[in-house]
Design a protein around this motif. Structure first.
Motif, short mmCIF file in Angstrom:
data_model
loop_
_atom_site.label_atom_id
_atom_site.label_comp_id
_atom_site.label_asym_id
_atom_site.label_seq_id
_atom_site.Cartn_x
_atom_site.Cartn_y
_atom_site.Cartn_z
N VAL A 288 50.67 35.37 39.00
CA VAL A 288 49.52 34.64 39.53
C VAL A 288 48.64 35.56 40.39
O VAL A 288 47.43 35.64 40.17
N PRO A 289 49.21 36.30 41.36
CA PRO A 289 48.37 37.23 42.12
C PRO A 289 47.77 38.34 41.24
O PRO A 289 46.64 38.77 41.48
N GLU B 66 39.22 38.87 40.20
CA GLU B 66 38.39 39.06 41.39
C GLU B 66 38.05 40.52 41.65
O GLU B 66 37.08 40.81 42.35
N ARG B 67 38.89 41.43 41.15
CA ARG B 67 38.69 42.87 41.35
C ARG B 67 38.77 43.29 42.82
O ARG B 67 38.18 44.28 43.22
N SER B 68 39.48 42.49 43.62
CA SER B 68 39.66 42.77 45.04
C SER B 68 40.88 42.01 45.52
O SER B 68 41.01 40.81 45.25
N VAL B 69 41.77 42.71 46.22
CA VAL B 69 42.97 42.05 46.74
C VAL B 69 42.57 40.99 47.77
O VAL B 69 43.11 39.89 47.79
N THR B 70 41.59 41.32 48.60
CA THR B 70 41.14 40.37 49.62
C THR B 70 40.58 39.10 48.99
O THR B 70 40.93 37.98 49.38
N ARG B 71 39.70 39.26 48.00
CA ARG B 71 39.12 38.08 47.34
C ARG B 71 40.18 37.32 46.54
O ARG B 71 40.15 36.09 46.47
N ALA B 72 41.12 38.06 45.93
CA ALA B 72 42.20 37.39 45.20
C ALA B 72 43.03 36.55 46.17
O ALA B 72 43.40 35.41 45.85
N ALA B 73 43.31 37.08 47.35
CA ALA B 73 44.07 36.34 48.35
C ALA B 73 43.31 35.09 48.79
O ALA B 73 43.90 34.01 48.89
N GLN B 74 42.01 35.23 49.03
CA GLN B 74 41.21 34.07 49.42
C GLN B 74 41.23 33.02 48.33
O GLN B 74 41.35 31.82 48.61
N SER C 128 47.35 35.13 52.39
CA SER C 128 46.86 36.26 53.17
C SER C 128 46.83 37.51 52.29
O SER C 128 47.57 37.60 51.28
N GLN C 129 46.02 38.47 52.67
CA GLN C 129 45.92 39.72 51.91
C GLN C 129 47.27 40.46 51.89
O GLN C 129 47.68 40.94 50.84
N PRO C 130 48.00 40.53 53.02
CA PRO C 130 49.31 41.18 52.97
C PRO C 130 50.31 40.50 52.03
O PRO C 130 51.12 41.16 51.39
N THR C 131 50.22 39.17 51.92
CA THR C 131 51.12 38.44 51.02
C THR C 131 50.83 38.81 49.57
O THR C 131 51.76 39.05 48.79
N VAL C 132 49.56 38.87 49.21
CA VAL C 132 49.18 39.25 47.84
C VAL C 132 49.55 40.71 47.58
O VAL C 132 50.09 41.04 46.52
N SER C 133 49.31 41.57 48.55
CA SER C 133 49.68 42.98 48.40
C SER C 133 51.19 43.13 48.19
O SER C 133 51.63 43.93 47.35
N ALA C 134 51.96 42.36 48.93
CA ALA C 134 53.43 42.43 48.79
C ALA C 134 53.87 41.94 47.41
O ALA C 134 54.77 42.52 46.80
N ALA C 135 53.24 40.88 46.92
CA ALA C 135 53.58 40.37 45.58
C ALA C 135 53.25 41.41 44.52
O ALA C 135 54.03 41.64 43.59
N LEU C 136 52.10 42.07 44.66
CA LEU C 136 51.72 43.10 43.70
C LEU C 136 52.66 44.30 43.78
O LEU C 136 53.01 44.90 42.76
N ALA C 137 53.11 44.63 44.99
CA ALA C 137 54.07 45.73 45.15
C ALA C 137 55.40 45.39 44.46
O ALA C 137 56.01 46.25 43.81
#
Length: 82
Positions: A24-25, A32-40, A45-54
């Motif tokens: 999903v992330p 969205e082409r942006s982690v911040t916009r994807a999180a929104q 939160s942006q860190p949550t999406v970044s962690a999922a992608l990691a």
């Protein structure tokens, strides 16, 4: 008795044990082409999406998406389904 061997596709990602919720992330990031916009978009939160992608990167041993510059979209290389 006949010996049976299982054919394994070469270089295909192993989906055993993959948390499908991590897709999903990734989908939101690719749209969205942006982690911040994807999180929104996801209400996270942006860190949550970044962690999922990691986690997805670690599972697939692939970069998945890399930043191409501050003004450019991420270059994506999404995993292929087996």
């Amino acid at each position: 008795m006949v010996a049976r061997t299982r054919a394994t596709p070469s270089r295909s990602p192993d989906i055993v044990g993959l948390d499908l919720n991590l897709l999903v992330p990734l989908d939101a990031l690719l749209q969205e082409r942006s982690v911040t916009r994807a999180a929104q978009r996801l209400g996270l939160s942006q860190p949550t999406v970044s962690a999922a992608l990691a986690r997805l990167r670690r599972h697939s041993n692939d970069e998945l998406a890399r930043r191409t510059g501050s003004s450019g979209p991420p270059a994506s290389n999404p995993p292929r389904a087996a």
